[in-house]
Design a protein around this motif. Structure first.
Motif, short mmCIF file in Angstrom:
data_model
loop_
_atom_site.label_atom_id
_atom_site.label_comp_id
_atom_site.label_asym_id
_atom_site.label_seq_id
_atom_site.Cartn_x
_atom_site.Cartn_y
_atom_site.Cartn_z
N LEU A 299 40.41 36.41 38.96
CA LEU A 299 39.06 36.20 39.47
C LEU A 299 38.16 37.38 39.11
O LEU A 299 37.01 37.19 38.70
N SER A 300 38.68 38.58 39.27
CA SER A 300 37.90 39.77 38.88
C SER A 300 37.55 39.73 37.40
O SER A 300 36.43 40.07 37.00
N ALA A 301 38.50 39.28 36.57
CA ALA A 301 38.24 39.19 35.13
C ALA A 301 37.13 38.19 34.84
O ALA A 301 36.24 38.44 34.00
N ALA A 302 37.16 37.03 35.50
CA ALA A 302 36.11 36.03 35.29
C ALA A 302 34.74 36.57 35.69
O ALA A 302 33.73 36.31 35.01
N LEU A 303 34.69 37.35 36.74
CA LEU A 303 33.42 37.95 37.17
C LEU A 303 32.94 38.99 36.16
O LEU A 303 31.73 39.11 35.90
#
Length: 378
Positions: A299-303
């Motif tokens: 999720l952090s990567a997608a953000l």
């Protein structure tokens, strides 16, 4: 007037993502994984999870660079103009960037194939040398994307060196995020968790540098009294560029990943340790891992990806105020001239350009136009 369209914005994002992913995957293999090749080569299904992680990162980087090149060619509209870059008699930043992009694509294709195909003749030393070459080309591509904007003398907003600095830092953050995202598809074992922890630490440090660079960029924008920069500042603060800047870049690309990765790193400090992972500097303890942590990092990567795209969209959109920089007279001066001459002034559109009459005699505002990269190839 739009200086660049959506295809160029997509190219700027994809090139940065591919360049950052190349550096992250190469350093992970050179310093941590050190995958064997030659006679010891194994099929993809038989590789260790960390080796599959590096392979997926190289494949994703290759896909990003390939899509970026496609966007660039589509924006130019003619393949011969792209080929003309490689035959240009003069050495320029654009020519160097084109060669670096081509070298990066070729190196990524080789690094991807050697990990997914059975190539016993590819030695470990040759692969390591190719990874170093790919890293050099990737750094050039990451910096060149920002310099491409800084060289445009018609847009004062882009004249600051903080634009290429932000683009390069954003590419580095995307590289770390790509490793975190690929970790979701190779299993949450201890070795992958160790690499995820290293990527999260580096990403948090890079994001902190992005905060500093963004602060200096905003200081340049807000303190500059040039009419074009003032219009760009209004666009960034509350205009068309505000949404991708504040929500896309600041909130999604900086704030949320720092919180998620900070919580993850804090929990890893108190997590029980198990096993040892060989590294270039000896052995290191492997922190415990969990599927929940892998999903949180994904999720952090997608953000981070959303923030990187928002950064480029915001800076390009804010630079769309170029006609205001080139407008020779102010609105007050135009009204004064109208009063002195007693003749009505030609209507203007929002960018300050005079409306053109159509064949029927009615006033017609100029269409929203943009430049493509081919304008710079002449």
């Amino acid at each position: 007037m739009r200086v660049f369209g959506e295809l160029v914005i997509a190219y700027l994002f994809l090139a940065g993502l591919g360049a950052g992913g190349t550096v992250a995957a190469s350093l992970a293999d050179l310093l941590l994984v050190r995958e064997p090749f030659g006679a010891a080569v194994r099929p993809y299904d038989g590789k260790a999870p960390t080796e599959r992680l590096v392979a997926l990162a190289f494949a994703a980087s290759l896909g990003a660079v390939g899509l970026g090149i496609s966007c660039l060619v589509l924006d130019v509209g003619r393949a011969d103009r792209v080929l003309a870059l490689f035959l240009a008699p003069r050495l320029s930043v654009m020519v160097v960037g084109a060669w670096a992009l081509a070298a990066l694509g070729a190196a990524l294709a080789a690094l991807t194939l050697v990990r997914f195909l059975y190539l016993p003749w590819a030695s470990r030393r040759a692969v390591a040398a190719l990874e170093v070459t790919a890293c050099v080309a990737a750094v050039v591509v990451a910096v060149y994307a920002g310099l491409l904007l800084q060289m445009n003398a018609g847009v004062r907003l882009w004249s600051t060196p903080w634009v290429p600095t932000l683009f390069a830092l954003s590419a580095a953050s995307c590289g770390c995020a790509l490793m975190l995202a690929c970790g979701l598809f190779v299993g949450a074992d201890g070795a992958v968790a160790r690499m995820a922890q290293a990527a999260a630490r580096v990403d948090a440090a890079v994001i902190a540098l992005e905060v500093v660079a963004a602060a200096f960029f905003l200081a340049f924008v807000l303190e500059n009294d040039h009419p074009g920069v003032e219009a760009s500042a209004a666009s960034l603060m509350g205009g068309a560029a505000a949404l991708p800047w504040w929500i896309g870049f600041v909130a999604c690309g900086i704030g949320a990943p720092l919180v998620i990765e900070g919580i993850y790193l804090a929990r890893q400090r108190v997590a029980p340790q198990r096993g040892q992972l060989p590294t270039a500097f000896g052995t290191a303890s492997i922190p415990a891992s969990s599927p929940a942590a892998a999903w949180a990092l994904a999720l952090s990567a997608a953000l981070v990806f959303a923030g990187s795209a928002g950064l480029r969209a915001a800076i390009v959109e804010a630079g769309a105020q170029r006609p205001l920089e080139l407008q020779p007279v102010s609105a007050q001066a135009a009204e004064a001239a109208q009063g002195e001459e007693g003749a009505p002034a030609a209507p203007e559109d929002a960018t300050g350009a005079e409306a053109q009459p159509d064949p029927d005699g009615a006033a017609r505002a100029p269409e929203d136009e943009r430049e493509d990269i081919s304008t710079w190839l002449s």
